[in-house]
Design a protein around this motif. Sequence first.
Motif, mmCIF file in Angstrom:
data_model
loop_
_atom_site.group_PDB
_atom_site.id
_atom_site.type_symbol
_atom_site.label_atom_id
_atom_site.label_comp_id
_atom_site.label_asym_id
_atom_site.label_seq_id
_atom_site.Cartn_x
_atom_site.Cartn_y
_atom_site.Cartn_z
ATOM 1 N N GLY A 156 0.788 -1.224 0.000
ATOM 2 C CA GLY A 156 0.000 0.000 0.000
ATOM 3 C C GLY A 156 0.817 1.268 0.000
ATOM 4 O O GLY A 156 0.253 2.357 0.014
ATOM 5 N N VAL A 157 2.153 1.142 -0.025
ATOM 6 C CA VAL A 157 2.973 2.359 -0.068
ATOM 7 C C VAL A 157 2.985 2.947 -1.485
ATOM 8 O O VAL A 157 3.322 4.111 -1.669
ATOM 9 C CB VAL A 157 4.403 2.112 0.420
ATOM 10 N N TRP A 158 2.670 2.126 -2.487
ATOM 11 C CA TRP A 158 2.393 2.607 -3.837
ATOM 12 C C TRP A 158 0.936 2.288 -4.144
ATOM 13 O O TRP A 158 0.402 1.272 -3.682
ATOM 14 C CB TRP A 158 3.281 1.929 -4.880
ATOM 15 N N ILE B 192 2.656 6.422 -7.597
ATOM 16 C CA ILE B 192 1.385 6.019 -8.176
ATOM 17 C C ILE B 192 1.690 5.318 -9.501
ATOM 18 O O ILE B 192 2.346 5.888 -10.376
ATOM 19 C CB ILE B 192 0.450 7.218 -8.400
ATOM 20 N N ILE B 193 1.211 4.092 -9.621
ATOM 21 C CA ILE B 193 1.501 3.282 -10.806
ATOM 22 C C ILE B 193 0.282 3.343 -11.727
ATOM 23 O O ILE B 193 -0.740 2.712 -11.475
ATOM 24 C CB ILE B 193 1.825 1.827 -10.415
ATOM 25 N N PRO C 130 4.769 4.913 -14.147
ATOM 26 C CA PRO C 130 4.830 5.382 -12.753
ATOM 27 C C PRO C 130 4.889 6.904 -12.676
ATOM 28 O O PRO C 130 5.441 7.561 -13.551
ATOM 29 C CB PRO C 130 6.111 4.746 -12.222
ATOM 30 N N LYS C 131 4.322 7.444 -11.605
ATOM 31 C CA LYS C 131 4.408 8.891 -11.372
ATOM 32 C C LYS C 131 5.869 9.307 -11.235
ATOM 33 O O LYS C 131 6.298 10.322 -11.803
ATOM 34 C CB LYS C 131 3.631 9.256 -10.109
ATOM 35 N N ASN D 38 8.357 11.623 -13.400
ATOM 36 C CA ASN D 38 8.049 11.217 -14.767
ATOM 37 C C ASN D 38 7.236 12.302 -15.460
ATOM 38 O O ASN D 38 6.742 13.244 -14.812
ATOM 39 C CB ASN D 38 7.285 9.888 -14.749
ATOM 40 N N GLY D 39 7.057 12.169 -16.768
ATOM 41 C CA GLY D 39 6.311 13.168 -17.534
ATOM 42 C C GLY D 39 4.814 12.986 -17.453
ATOM 43 O O GLY D 39 4.116 12.944 -18.477
#
Length: 596
Positions: free
Chosen positions: A157-159, A209-210, A233-234, A247-248
């Motif tokens: 839950g950390v991502w 955030i994936i 991924p963020k 990330n973009g």
Amino acid sequence: MPIYKAPVADTLFVLNDVLGYERYANLPGFADAGPDMLEAILGEAARVAENVMHPLNRVGDEQGCVRHEDGSVTTPKGFKEAYDQYREGGWMSLSLPAEFGGQGLPYTIHSAVGEYMSSANMALMMYPGLTQGAIAAILVHGTDEQKQTYVPKMTEGVWTGTMNLTEPHCGTDLGLLRTRAVPTGTGSYKISGQKIFISAGDHDMAENIIHLVLARIEGAPEGTKGISLFIVPKFKLDADGNPGEKNGVSCGSIEEKMGIHGNSTCVMNYDDAEGFLIGAENGGLRAMFVMMNEARLGVGLQGLSISEIAYQNAVAYAKERIQGRSLSGPKAPELKADPIIVHPDIRRNLMNMKAINEAGRALLLWTALQADVTRSSPDEAARQTAEDHMGLMTPIIKGVLTDKGFDHAVMAQQVFGGHGYIEEHGMSQFVRDARIAMIYEGANGIQALDLVGRKLAMNGGRAVQTFFKEVGDFCEENRANEQMAPFTKGIKKGLNDLQAATMWLMQNAMAKPDNAGAASTDYMHLFGLVALGYMWGRMVKTAQEKIAAGETAPLYEGKLVTGRYFMDRIMPETSAHLARISSGADSMMALDAEAF
């Protein structure tokens, strides 16, 4: 302030007594969560839902999420702390595989817990809910490296995870999708485009955030055959697999929406974002549908959840609100008026909610058990039957329970009268929150078309024929039981209507497809009524057996009365659905578009 108490006793009755939870002890996970452990887990889940999640439901509605200048998003006050308690308590990992840090417990328990949490705070629970769906897609279609890279952190839950399908010009018709993916030559892709309506698109509750993003690789075929799925991924991962460079991808804005204000529904911008193909090239829809099907069952659960909390608050208000006298004479002569629960029309609303909620809970848990069989039974025939059940019931659960969830939120609001229309009592939030469940993860009209257009004919109609046989056999086995007669007769009549509607579609839909489209929503609800009626038959039979064995409990007596109400007042609606279905599409399609 609204109230909420998790229906633990009812869940245990359905799982242990009606569905025979112990019979599944041979499946992985069930042996680790026998009846005593099940009760302990549900009791603790109830505590978290009632005391941690529920107090923040109104906070989330009033505060909403805030987007900052740098594109980051802050969730309402208390959400992050509550989410931390949720994941640290192991609720995120409950039914996920042990090899990735999960507890490996049955999906059935995850579903039961999910009802409590979503009733308490639907907007907050969407963050981990979407993550569960993303994990499912990666586990089925990801490479071993992708699984090891992303799933353990998401299980912890950390991502968290999202799914990115919709674009400004492209909703259900994903063949119109424009987001593009350009190969870099190093195994990654540059993803560019815009996605809208992305639930949990950005927030402050996770380290990363994936995003799972549908896009079209340069040169891919037009339409749905040229769509691929990517992990974006963020934050890019460094050499050690930890979040590093941004990330973009960014949140361009938060949608101004009717409800679920505590969830950050984002416009997501992808500007040459680094992404990685998941599954086969041009096989994105197949990969995404793993996530979609998981999400659709979760949304059906949301419909039940909102209906349950709305019902509980309507009951509490009806017992305390003093207004008018009973038509049959005063019931509280010491007071100047009677509580409104004595009035038949108030009872109509409450009984409608209660009867469908309790059967809907049974239907969801029955289907969750089939999910466990599908995932882990060593019996190939049992897996096939369970998989057929899942495919057939997914659009019904999503469509029927969310339609009813909204209807019931409105009914509960009506019980409050004018007090339901103002914000003080919280009924307005339930109505606003419930409305989205009918729309997202495939609008309910699409669910109905999926049922009629795909699920009925799949595998030669094997799933629907199995369901017909099971319900018919139940009626026949209990035909001589006089106590069951009011229930078996109602179920059999509904089944006859459903079979007649199915035959009508077989005879009239192929030559004239509009007949299928015109019938689909009524057919979905007709099917839903029969499924709910069958659940009532099983619950009532179990309650009768408990009483005959000398066990007395208000729960058992309540099942007999509520089940009878369902048969008397709700089940007859199957006839109206059949009449509308068999009227065909002519009057619906006859008017020129310009005449509207």
